[in-house]
Design an enzyme around this catalytic site. Structure first.
Site, PDB file in Angstrom:
ATOM      1  N   ARG A  98       0.799  -1.222   0.000  1.00 19.32           N
ATOM      2  CA  ARG A  98       0.000   0.000   0.000  1.00 19.32           C
ATOM      3  C   ARG A  98       0.832   1.272   0.000  1.00 19.32           C
ATOM      4  NH1 ARG A  98      -4.850  -1.853   4.180  1.00 19.32           N
ATOM      5  NH2 ARG A  98      -5.836  -3.280   2.693  1.00 19.32           N
ATOM      6  N   ARG A 102       1.118  -1.559   7.229  1.00 27.49           N
ATOM      7  CA  ARG A 102       0.352  -2.805   7.386  1.00 27.49           C
ATOM      8  C   ARG A 102       0.052  -3.417   6.026  1.00 27.49           C
ATOM      9  NH1 ARG A 102      -4.854  -4.240   6.966  1.00 27.49           N
ATOM     10  NH2 ARG A 102      -5.690  -2.120   6.891  1.00 27.49           N
TER      11      ARG A 102
END
Length: 638
Positions: A331, A436
């Site tokens: 991400r 994450r």
């Protein structure tokens, strides 16, 4: 600076958790009913913890500010939950999930915690299937998997694009069973405003009833904060509008260290901002990048319709830059890549702050029916919000604030620096480092609630003697009066600016200077502006109504006051960390090809900040990270 003790067990990595569980003290089944435990928050971490502890025999008081635990923000998660089951026989394992998570977090997470998370992931799926969670299945009946960013295997279990909702309903059913049995007492529409510490231990909380405004105290032998993340410090984020930092921040001000506050995740796949009056952003699941291809025009200022732009004039930039991972790059990397092409002037849409996520090739390959089965509800949601049909024209997406890797510092047992106060799920910092991996939030919340806290809490209760303390204790009364004084102060200002105005101003400062890219100069400016904003807030905010009623303006004002203070700490943390890693990208520290450049010699630690008093600089403590099982290396997804 003090060095923090994470209480990581000795021994080989793969045996740490098993040995630790055996060495933890146990509470006799008959004695469990003598203990009371408070659980704040009823999302995946909170509902699973409350249900598991009550099932063991503890008396649990659970609190949520929604009208039902089913409305917790966990319900919004779409794409899936990771587990190292290796159902696809594609090379997955507990060690590979551990390695992918450490690498994905840019080597800024604890090895021991991450390995435990990977280890218990396999049990989570079995637990949820047993609860009736309707995971997608293959033709032969086996559970289906798809891939997510930062992995080259398919380990993500999913329920269409509603995985968070289905997992929450599973945890909620377990919680409801315990409410019906009387082991859990549920307090809806109740917000925690302070934690009460007696003789150095967390012994309860102070709350406000959001319907009547009544300030109340609740005592217990331990307190679990399962209150999610603080992404709404940016005003616009993919978080529910009610998501806030208040419970964690008030605990911080009572002595719980706050770790890595500047580690914020920007999700690359969100519906772009469309105007000044917008109140939140909508996530489009990362799972879409399994079949959608991300691209922009090659030429600056190409305003043709996407269907009129031939492949020769398209730049599939993730596939070009990161051929090994392509559209499923992590991400942080995917978000910065989108920003980069938009900054070059190749962004699309009316604002130029968007890129295409195109399903043309997948529909040609697999047929519209197959794509509808995988992502139908996500496509419907996109069409309802934008008015465009993604089966016929590419989605437009842009990065937005999504998840916060920072949170209250906890040791291996999930305990904060206040004895008896625990933090679970996104409220703690422990498992994701600086970035994450997708589909790991649901995994961590359920791991903490179902499989970690039932063991570690018992050890604390069995190891300590507790004086009889109830809500009449002087510390509770003191905390109540301080809470009420803050509320009355906010109500008495009667200024000329709304709470939302301050929140928007703070969000803009944070996004511009502590968002996808940070610099020493920008962060110094942000710090100055936040201080000015804070000063003005306490002079000019207008909070209408009274305390003794349903008053959402007052609720927001309390939360925004905490966000302003948190924003300042996030900037301090970003200034301190003179390196780039994961979601923290300091423009001064990057490689020749514009990737994040870590400084392992000087910054291989967890930043844990201690509150030293109002308007006083926070004190930095460090937990040095030691890597014995993975080699620190420059992260590459090429």
């Amino acid at each position: 600076m003090a060095v923090l003790d994470a209480k990581i067990p000795d021994g080989p990595l793969a045996e740490k958790w098993s040995k630790h569980k055996f060495n933890l003290k146990l509470v006799n089944p008959a004695n469990k009913r003598k203990y009371e435990v408070i659980v704040v928050g009823t999302g995946l971490a909170g509902a699973s913890a409350a249900a598991s502890l009550a099932e063991l025999g503890y008396n649990v008081k659970a609190f949520c500010f929604q009208d039902s635990p089913r409305r917790a923000h966990s319900i919004a998660a779409q794409g899936g939950i990771n587990a190292a089951k290796n159902y696809q026989n594609d090379g997955d394992s507990v060690h590979r999930l551990f390695y992918d998570t450490i690498k994905g977090g840019d080597y800024r997470a604890r090895e021991a915690n991450v390995y435990r998370l990977a280890e218990v992931s396999v049990n989570i799926i079995d637990q949820c299937v047993a609860q009736g969670v309707p995971f997608a299945r293959e033709y032969g009946g086996l559970l289906s998997n798809r891939s997510f960013g930062g992995a080259q295997v398919s380990r993500t279990f999913y329920a269409k694009g509603q995985t968070g909702q289905q997992l929450l309903l599973g945890a909620y059913s377990a919680l409801s069973r315990q409410i019906a049995s009387g082991k859990v007492k549920m307090y809806n529409r109740t917000e925690m405003l302070d934690v009460v510490v007696v003789d150095g231990k967390a012994r309860g909380i102070v709350t406000r009833n959001l319907v009547t405004g009544k300030i109340e105290s609740h005592s217990a032998h331990a307190v679990l904060l399962c209150t999610g993340g603080y992404g709404n410090v940016f005003f616009l984020s993919t978080n529910a509008m009610g998501s806030n930092v208040t419970a964690a921040w008030r605990a911080h001000k009572k002595g719980a260290l706050f770790a890595n506050p500047c580690f914020t995740q920007i999700h690359p796949t969100c519906i772009p901002v469309h105007g000044d009056s917008q109140s939140k952003l909508t996530l489009m699941s990362e799972s879409l990048r399994n079949d959608g291809r991300v691209w922009v025009p090659k030429a600056i200022g190409d305003k043709r319709k996407p269907e009129d732009i031939p492949d020769a004039d398209r730049d599939y930039y993730l596939e070009r830059k990161y051929p090994s991972f392509g559209n499923l790059s992590p991400r942080d990397i995917s978000s910065r890549a989108a920003k980069e092409v938009c900054d070059e002037g190749r962004g699309v849409g009316s604002t130029g702050k968007a890129v295409y996520l195109d399903f043309r090739d997948a529909i040609k390959r697999d047929g519209r029916n197959a794509i509808e089965q995988r992502y139908g509800n996500l496509f419907d949601m996109y069409q309802q919000i934008t008015g465009q049909n993604p089966y016929e024209t590419p989605m437009m997406i842009y990065p937005a604030v999504h998840y916060t890797m920072g949170g209250l510092w906890v040791d291996y047992n999930l305990m904060t620096t206040i004895p008896g106060l625990y933090a679970l799920g996104e409220a703690n910092f422990s498992d994701h480092g600086a970035n994450r991996l997708g589909a790991s939030a649901l995994m961590q919340g359920l791991a903490d609630g179902y499989f970690v806290i039932p063991y570690t809490l018992g050890d604390y209760l069995a190891s300590n003697k507790f004086e009889a303390v109830n809500s009449d204790h002087s510390e509770f009364k003191k905390a109540e009066s301080e809470t009420l004084a803050t509320i009355q102060k906010l109500l008495s200002i009667k200024g000329n600016k709304t709470v939302d105005q301050y929140h928007k101003e703070l969000g803009l400062i944070m996004w511009d200077y502590c968002g996808m890219a940070r610099s020493a100069e920008g962060l110094a400016l942000a710090k100055e502006r936040i201080r000015t904003l804070k000063e003005d807030f306490w002079k000019n905010v207008n909070v209408i109504g009274a305390n003794e009623e349903l008053n959402q303006t007052l609720e927001k004002a309390c939360r925004v006051a905490d966000f302003i203070e948190l924003g300042e700490l996030m900037v301090d943390d970003a200034l301190d960390r003179k390196e780039s890693c994961g979601g923290h990208f300091r423009v001064e520290y990057q490689t020749e090809d514009s990737e994040a450049k870590r400084d392992d010699a000087n910054y291989c630690y967890v930043s844990a900040w201690e509150f030293k008093g109002a308007n006083q600089p926070s004190q930095l403590h460090k937990e040095n990270l030691v890597f014995e099982n993975v080699k620190l290396s420059q992260r590459s997804y090429k």
